[in-house]
Design an enzyme around this catalytic site. Structure first.
Site, PDB file in Angstrom:
ATOM      1  N   CYS A 183     -19.271   2.750   8.679  1.00  0.00           N
ATOM      2  CA  CYS A 183     -18.576   2.030   9.741  1.00  0.00           C
ATOM      3  C   CYS A 183     -17.295   2.818   9.967  1.00  0.00           C
ATOM      4  O   CYS A 183     -16.438   2.877   9.080  1.00  0.00           O
ATOM      5  CB  CYS A 183     -18.279   0.605   9.291  1.00  0.00           C
TER       6      CYS A 183
ATOM      7  N   CYS B 239     -19.734  -5.171   3.604  1.00  0.00           N
ATOM      8  CA  CYS B 239     -18.958  -3.985   3.958  1.00  0.00           C
ATOM      9  C   CYS B 239     -17.657  -4.055   3.172  1.00  0.00           C
ATOM     10  O   CYS B 239     -17.120  -5.154   2.986  1.00  0.00           O
ATOM     11  CB  CYS B 239     -18.667  -4.011   5.459  1.00  0.00           C
TER      12      CYS B 239
ATOM     13  N   CYS C 116       0.853  -1.195   0.000  1.00  0.00           N
ATOM     14  CA  CYS C 116       0.000   0.000   0.000  1.00  0.00           C
ATOM     15  C   CYS C 116       0.891   1.248   0.000  1.00  0.00           C
ATOM     16  O   CYS C 116       1.847   1.343   0.770  1.00  0.00           O
ATOM     17  CB  CYS C 116      -0.897  -0.010   1.237  1.00  0.00           C
TER      18      CYS C 116
ATOM     19  N   CYS D 273       0.560   0.083  10.254  1.00  0.00           N
ATOM     20  CA  CYS D 273       0.016  -0.909   9.331  1.00  0.00           C
ATOM     21  C   CYS D 273       1.045  -1.876   8.724  1.00  0.00           C
ATOM     22  O   CYS D 273       2.021  -1.454   8.094  1.00  0.00           O
ATOM     23  CB  CYS D 273      -0.738  -0.221   8.215  1.00  0.00           C
TER      24      CYS D 273
ATOM     25  N   CYS E   6     -16.834  -8.300   5.692  1.00  0.00           N
ATOM     26  CA  CYS E   6     -16.126  -7.072   5.308  1.00  0.00           C
ATOM     27  C   CYS E   6     -14.890  -7.405   4.478  1.00  0.00           C
ATOM     28  O   CYS E   6     -14.055  -8.201   4.886  1.00  0.00           O
ATOM     29  CB  CYS E   6     -15.723  -6.300   6.561  1.00  0.00           C
TER      30      CYS E   6
ATOM     31  N   ARG F 101     -17.753  -2.394  17.831  1.00  0.00           N
ATOM     32  CA  ARG F 101     -16.993  -3.628  17.625  1.00  0.00           C
ATOM     33  C   ARG F 101     -15.666  -3.584  18.370  1.00  0.00           C
ATOM     34  O   ARG F 101     -14.871  -2.659  18.173  1.00  0.00           O
ATOM     35  CB  ARG F 101     -16.756  -3.850  16.111  1.00  0.00           C
TER      36      ARG F 101
ATOM     37  N   CYS G 204       0.726   4.713   6.916  1.00  0.00           N
ATOM     38  CA  CYS G 204       0.114   4.566   8.244  1.00  0.00           C
ATOM     39  C   CYS G 204       1.089   3.801   9.155  1.00  0.00           C
ATOM     40  O   CYS G 204       1.440   2.648   8.851  1.00  0.00           O
ATOM     41  CB  CYS G 204      -1.211   3.820   8.137  1.00  0.00           C
TER      42      CYS G 204
HETATM   43  N1  SAM Z   1      -6.683   0.700   3.385  1.00  0.00           N
HETATM   44  C1  SAM Z   1      -7.939   0.940   3.979  1.00  0.00           C
HETATM   45  C2  SAM Z   1      -7.910   2.098   4.924  1.00  0.00           C
HETATM   46  O1  SAM Z   1      -6.879   2.456   5.448  1.00  0.00           O
HETATM   47  O2  SAM Z   1      -8.994   2.648   5.175  1.00  0.00           O
HETATM   48  C3  SAM Z   1      -8.551  -0.257   4.644  1.00  0.00           C
HETATM   49  C4  SAM Z   1      -7.764  -1.238   5.419  1.00  0.00           C
HETATM   50  S1  SAM Z   1      -7.053  -0.656   6.946  1.00  0.00           S
HETATM   51  C5  SAM Z   1      -6.035  -2.021   7.327  1.00  0.00           C
HETATM   52  C6  SAM Z   1      -8.409  -0.659   8.101  1.00  0.00           C
HETATM   53  C7  SAM Z   1      -8.128  -0.282   9.534  1.00  0.00           C
HETATM   54  O3  SAM Z   1      -7.434  -1.336  10.194  1.00  0.00           O
HETATM   55  C8  SAM Z   1      -7.274   0.927   9.810  1.00  0.00           C
HETATM   56  O4  SAM Z   1      -7.979   2.125   9.642  1.00  0.00           O
HETATM   57  C9  SAM Z   1      -6.894   0.691  11.257  1.00  0.00           C
HETATM   58  O5  SAM Z   1      -7.876   1.249  12.112  1.00  0.00           O
HETATM   59  C10 SAM Z   1      -6.905  -0.820  11.388  1.00  0.00           C
HETATM   60  N2  SAM Z   1      -5.543  -1.357  11.588  1.00  0.00           N
HETATM   61  C11 SAM Z   1      -4.594  -1.530  10.652  1.00  0.00           C
HETATM   62  N3  SAM Z   1      -3.461  -2.011  11.198  1.00  0.00           N
HETATM   63  C12 SAM Z   1      -3.692  -2.155  12.528  1.00  0.00           C
HETATM   64  C13 SAM Z   1      -2.906  -2.594  13.633  1.00  0.00           C
HETATM   65  N4  SAM Z   1      -1.637  -2.969  13.489  1.00  0.00           N
HETATM   66  N5  SAM Z   1      -3.477  -2.625  14.841  1.00  0.00           N
HETATM   67  C14 SAM Z   1      -4.758  -2.235  14.995  1.00  0.00           C
HETATM   68  N6  SAM Z   1      -5.549  -1.790  14.004  1.00  0.00           N
HETATM   69  C15 SAM Z   1      -5.032  -1.745  12.771  1.00  0.00           C
HETATM   70  C1  DTB Z   2     -11.237  -2.066  11.358  1.00  0.00           C
HETATM   71  O1  DTB Z   2     -11.464  -1.034  12.002  1.00  0.00           O
HETATM   72  N1  DTB Z   2     -10.444  -3.052  11.770  1.00  0.00           N
HETATM   73  C2  DTB Z   2     -10.352  -4.087  10.789  1.00  0.00           C
HETATM   74  C3  DTB Z   2     -11.333  -3.602   9.701  1.00  0.00           C
HETATM   75  N2  DTB Z   2     -11.732  -2.326  10.172  1.00  0.00           N
HETATM   76  C4  DTB Z   2     -10.949  -3.576   8.288  1.00  0.00           C
HETATM   77  C5  DTB Z   2      -8.959  -4.347  10.344  1.00  0.00           C
HETATM   78  C6  DTB Z   2      -7.998  -4.653  11.453  1.00  0.00           C
HETATM   79  C7  DTB Z   2      -6.669  -4.915  10.858  1.00  0.00           C
HETATM   80  C8  DTB Z   2      -5.661  -5.329  11.875  1.00  0.00           C
HETATM   81  C9  DTB Z   2      -4.301  -5.552  11.296  1.00  0.00           C
HETATM   82  C10 DTB Z   2      -4.204  -6.642  10.254  1.00  0.00           C
HETATM   83  O2  DTB Z   2      -4.879  -7.673  10.349  1.00  0.00           O
HETATM   84  O3  DTB Z   2      -3.426  -6.469   9.318  1.00  0.00           O
HETATM   85 FE1  SF4 Z   3      -2.781   1.236   3.412  1.00  0.00          FE
HETATM   86 FE2  SF4 Z   3      -2.687   0.070   5.788  1.00  0.00          FE
HETATM   87 FE3  SF4 Z   3      -2.946   2.694   5.646  1.00  0.00          FE
HETATM   88 FE4  SF4 Z   3      -5.017   1.097   4.900  1.00  0.00          FE
HETATM   89  S1  SF4 Z   3      -4.158   1.302   6.952  1.00  0.00           S
HETATM   90  S2  SF4 Z   3      -4.212   2.910   3.828  1.00  0.00           S
HETATM   91  S3  SF4 Z   3      -3.850  -0.620   4.042  1.00  0.00           S
HETATM   92  S4  SF4 Z   3      -1.168   1.517   4.943  1.00  0.00           S
END
Ligand code: SAM
Ligand code: DTB
Ligand code: SF4
Length: 325
Positions: free
Chosen positions: A187, A127, A52, A59, A96, A259, A56
């Site tokens: 959401c 979703c 990506c 992530c 989702c 959630r 973030c």
């Molecule tokens: N790329 C899209 C976005 O950023 O909206 C969707 C996927 S992103 C992985 C969805 C959510 O997962 C993020 O907004 C964050 O709240 C959560 N998330 C991602 N990595 C995480 C982590 N290491 N621990 C907890 N929550 C995480």
């Molecule tokens: C949200 O708030 N949490 C979910 C879903 N929306 C998409 C994702 C959590 C991702 C946690 C890190 C991972 O599994 O990579």
């Molecule tokens: Fe990309 Fe992860 Fe950020 Fe979603 S949370 S925009 S997957 S870097």
């Protein structure tokens, strides 16, 4: 319906009460709007993994960090539908689909719409979370039959720039506007435990409460520290801060689904039980979230059994049996 106007002082005052008073208030609100013995099960599918372009800091899927994740192209329709069938059997209400994109492109969006239609035909709520959306993308998803769009604010506007530099809080709010204008259900929630303060958590909830409509579904994620990301060594959040955040969320959003999202793998049964008492009424089921570990269905069923709560997977089996006789 008029919404209560919350402000920082009022939310700080709620937190300054004795812990049991806060939980009592949150639990009372929860019981007025929901059956407290019920838990919603939802399932996640990562339809496009890794590389990506966003940065973030939490992530595992960001191309900016070496997290050892194997990147994968957009999943096939069959793969997604098989996962959705299993989710349905396991009692999930909503499915989702998440993609590691900054935003979807014109080539991929029709394929996602096909997935949405297939999943919906199985009788699941749909979703997707695909990153930033233009007005037209949101409209196409609505026309494709989508129910919810997940797009988190993640934290306060003030703390946001220390977590992400490749997009702004304003970008996130704009996407939410397009989602609401298209008539999709929202959401939207955040992450706790990234080194933010109580005030940051409160400000995020206030921003959510100031949206034209309160989100129907609010995920509260606890940071899963990922090796290779800038937040890998963040000290863990005191579980009581998580429980109090859930309680505040319940009080501010009496009728939203809350959630207890990422991070349950590292939580004790007792912490989760307190979160449910404070108003959390939905969880992700299955061994995996998008890339990170989640407690498996067996551990969740055991926990809900210990708490004498209703278990959706069993309700599903009973319903099927009733339909067959
Ligand atoms: N790329 C899209 C976005 O950023 O909206 C969707 C996927 S992103 C992985 C969805 C959510 O997962 C993020 O907004 C964050 O709240 C959560 N998330 C991602 N990595 C995480 C982590 N290491 N621990 C907890 N929550 C995480
Ligand atoms: C949200 O708030 N949490 C979910 C879903 N929306 C998409 C994702 C959590 C991702 C946690 C890190 C991972 O599994 O990579
Ligand atoms: Fe990309 Fe992860 Fe950020 Fe979603 S949370 S925009 S997957 S870097």
């Amino acid at each position: 319906m008029t919404q209560t106007q919350w402000n920082e002082e009022a939310l700080l005052a709620l937190l300054d009460q004795p812990f049991f008073e806060l939980i009592y208030q949150a639990s009372s609100v929860h019981r007025q709007h929901f059956k407290y013995e019920e838990m919603e099960f939802c399932t996640l599918s990562n339809i496009k993994t890794g590389s990506c372009p966003e940065d973030c800091a939490y992530c595992p899927q960001s191309a900016h960090y070496k997290t050892g994740l194997k990147k994968e192209k957009l999943s096939s329709l069959d793969t997604v539908l098989n996962e959705a069938r299993l989710a349905k059997q396991n009692g999930a209400k909503r499915f989702c689909m998440g993609a590691a994109w900054r935003k979807p492109n014109a080539r991929d969006l029709p394929q996602v719409v096909e997935m949405i239609q297939g999943v919906k035909a199985l009788g699941l709520e749909t979703c997707v979370t695909l990153g930033l959306l233009e007005k037209e993308d949101a409209q196409a998803l609505k026309e494709g039959g989508l129910d919810f769009y997940n797009h988190n604010l993640d934290t306060s506007a003030e703390f946001y720039p220390s977590i992400i530099s490749t997009r702004t809080y304003e970008d996130r709010l704009n996407t939410l506007k397009h989602v609401m204008d298209a008539g999709l259900q929202v959401c939207c929630g955040g992450i706790v435990g990234m080194g933010e303060t109580r005030l940051d958590r409160i400000r995020m909830l206030l921003t959510l409460s100031q949206l034209p409509q309160p989100p129907k579904s609010i995920p509260i994620n606890q940071l899963i520290p990922i090796e290779g990301t800038p937040l890998a060594d963040t000290p863990p959040l005191d579980p009581f801060e998580l429980i109090k955040t859930i309680a505040l969320t319940r009080i501010v959003f009496p009728s939203s689904i809350i959630r207890l999202s990422a991070g349950r793998e590292n939580m004790s049964d007792e912490t989760q039980a307190w979160c449910f008492m404070a108003g959390a009424n939905s969880i992700w089921i299955g061994d995996r979230l998008l890339t990170a570990k989640n407690p498996g269905l067996d551990r969740d069923v055991q926990l809900l059994e210990k708490l004498n709560m209703k278990i959706p997977v069993r309700e599903n089996v009973t319903q099927h049996a009733a339909q067959e006789t």
